[in-house]
Design an enzyme around this catalytic site. Sequence first.
Site, PDB file in Angstrom:
ATOM      1  N   ASN A   1      21.997  74.758  65.138  1.00 32.58           N
ATOM      2  CA  ASN A   1      21.772  73.321  65.252  1.00 32.58           C
ATOM      3  C   ASN A   1      20.310  73.086  65.645  1.00 32.58           C
ATOM      4  O   ASN A   1      19.858  73.635  66.647  1.00 32.58           O
ATOM      5  CB  ASN A   1      22.710  72.740  66.322  1.00 32.58           C
ATOM      6  CG  ASN A   1      22.444  71.269  66.622  1.00 32.58           C
ATOM      7  OD1 ASN A   1      22.731  70.793  67.714  1.00 32.58           O
ATOM      8  ND2 ASN A   1      21.905  70.538  65.667  1.00 32.58           N
ATOM      9  N   GLY A   2      19.613  72.261  64.858  1.00 33.68           N
ATOM     10  CA  GLY A   2      18.203  71.970  65.160  1.00 33.68           C
ATOM     11  C   GLY A   2      17.340  72.200  63.944  1.00 33.68           C
ATOM     12  O   GLY A   2      17.801  72.752  62.943  1.00 33.68           O
TER      13      GLY A   2
ATOM     14  N   TYR B   1      22.442  57.838  71.910  1.00 32.55           N
ATOM     15  CA  TYR B   1      23.181  57.588  70.675  1.00 32.55           C
ATOM     16  C   TYR B   1      24.040  58.739  70.147  1.00 32.55           C
ATOM     17  O   TYR B   1      25.165  58.524  69.743  1.00 32.55           O
ATOM     18  CB  TYR B   1      22.167  57.180  69.595  1.00 32.55           C
ATOM     19  CG  TYR B   1      22.773  56.901  68.256  1.00 32.55           C
ATOM     20  CD1 TYR B   1      23.480  55.718  68.030  1.00 32.55           C
ATOM     21  CD2 TYR B   1      22.657  57.803  67.205  1.00 32.55           C
ATOM     22  CE1 TYR B   1      24.047  55.457  66.791  1.00 32.55           C
ATOM     23  CE2 TYR B   1      23.224  57.544  65.962  1.00 32.55           C
ATOM     24  CZ  TYR B   1      23.910  56.371  65.750  1.00 32.55           C
ATOM     25  OH  TYR B   1      24.472  56.101  64.549  1.00 32.55           O
TER      26      TYR B   1
ATOM     27  N   GLY C   1      28.116  66.045  62.431  1.00 36.83           N
ATOM     28  CA  GLY C   1      27.830  66.373  61.037  1.00 36.83           C
ATOM     29  C   GLY C   1      29.087  66.277  60.206  1.00 36.83           C
ATOM     30  O   GLY C   1      30.118  66.837  60.591  1.00 36.83           O
TER      31      GLY C   1
ATOM     32  N   CYS D   1      23.771  68.790  63.222  1.00 38.88           N
ATOM     33  CA  CYS D   1      24.749  69.865  63.264  1.00 38.88           C
ATOM     34  C   CYS D   1      25.459  69.980  64.595  1.00 38.88           C
ATOM     35  O   CYS D   1      24.978  69.499  65.605  1.00 38.88           O
ATOM     36  CB  CYS D   1      24.096  71.218  62.994  1.00 38.88           C
ATOM     37  SG  CYS D   1      23.359  71.343  61.399  1.00 38.88           S
TER      38      CYS D   1
END
Length: 452
Positions: free
Chosen positions: A108-109, A247, A34, A8
């Site tokens: 997010n997470g 990444y 996302g 996210c």
Amino acid sequence: MDKFKEECGVFGIWNHLEAANMSYLGLYALQHRGQEGCGIASLYNGELLIKKGLGLVADNFNEESLEKLKGSASIGHVRYSTTQAHDLCDVQPLVASFQGSFLALSHNGNLTNAATLRKKLEAEGALFQSQSDSEIFIHLIAKSKKESFREKFAEALSHVEGAYSLILMTKRGLLVARDPQGFRPLSLAKLGSAYVVASETCAFDLMGATYIRDIEEGEVLDIQDGGLQSFRSLKAQPRNCIFEYVYFARPDSSIFGQNVYAVRKELGRRLAIEHPVEADVVVPVPDSGVPAAIGYSQTSGIPYDMGIIRNHYVGRTFIEPKQSIRHFGVKVKLNAVESVIRGKRVVIIDDSIVRGTTSQKIIKMLRNAGAQEVHLRISSSPTTHSCFYGIDTPTRQELIASSHNVEEIRKYITADSLAYLSLEGMRRAAQYPKKTFCTACFDGNYPTQVSN
Ligand code: SF4
């Protein structure tokens, strides 16, 4: 290559005349975090306006829909779903009625105690509308007996474990929080008199906002018309996700205090020192291998060249024509440049190996293009464990490095040589000990309790 999926990206803005437009720009910049769903909520005359959809930001919002999202405050979200069905009710911001008003939330997470908390809340009568972990925050706030909303929020945070970079919008303002480990990034900026919060700083650049600082681990920001207040609800235990550098994050972003591109280049430099090889050309696996390959080339003195080209227009919708050529495999996305490769000893630089199948195909492609030797260098350590903090990694069994040593992997992918950057090399490139990192997908040392 799209090996892992970020789950996210979040964005929020308070006190801006074009709040929803800014959210749109912010989400556009965060799209790499996302692609399966997105949404924007805005606050107008005490009412909540919201639009959500499945798919990309550009496909869900246009001038007309943004025009309807009036108001001077807004939050947004881009989402990649993992275990949940690709359902609109799981797309954020999540919205709930609360004490005659509302709250909207972007998260997010992943919470590592989500299953336990959900079971407990359901047993106490909570009715969940989605499969998302994020809804747990809403139920915890609703059941808190604390007086003020801020205290209710802080109490909710004290019950959850795992990763959250969180923005919550109510009529009174934005509450912004980052978990005590600070797994996922979250930064603060100013745009005129508006406060802006985003997962990555590339969102600020797009709208001309000025970066102020990162939200600290365990910190809560209370943003209202009167300004901004910071308080600490939980003790910081920093374990930033080192894989964000390798990444996930955009190279033009600065996260955890450093520019991502600079760290990736440093990973490549250290890789060249740790694992030199006699070769004629350094070739990145585009796009994520590019900065590390530049670093490897600069340190080794071996010329850098774009020996592999990526087709940027391949989406998830590519369908192999049934009757003609089959098994396009990696060629749909990547193709070798024969004039760069033929007759050369090639070092290819990639950021990681997941199952090994893609590396195997790339090496075959390079040999078919006339490479004399192919040496693979990886700018991170072997990925041996899954992530429970918001990155969709394959299961442990699917990760080739969880069950094969480097020599076995080399044989499988048919490289002339294979080497990975050491964990220490990664840490140094990311400026340890100034910062402490989560490295669990490389060493299995999970910073919080996980039920794997
Ligand atoms: Fe990042 Fe890996 Fe830790 Fe997940 S397990 S937070 S991907 S370092």
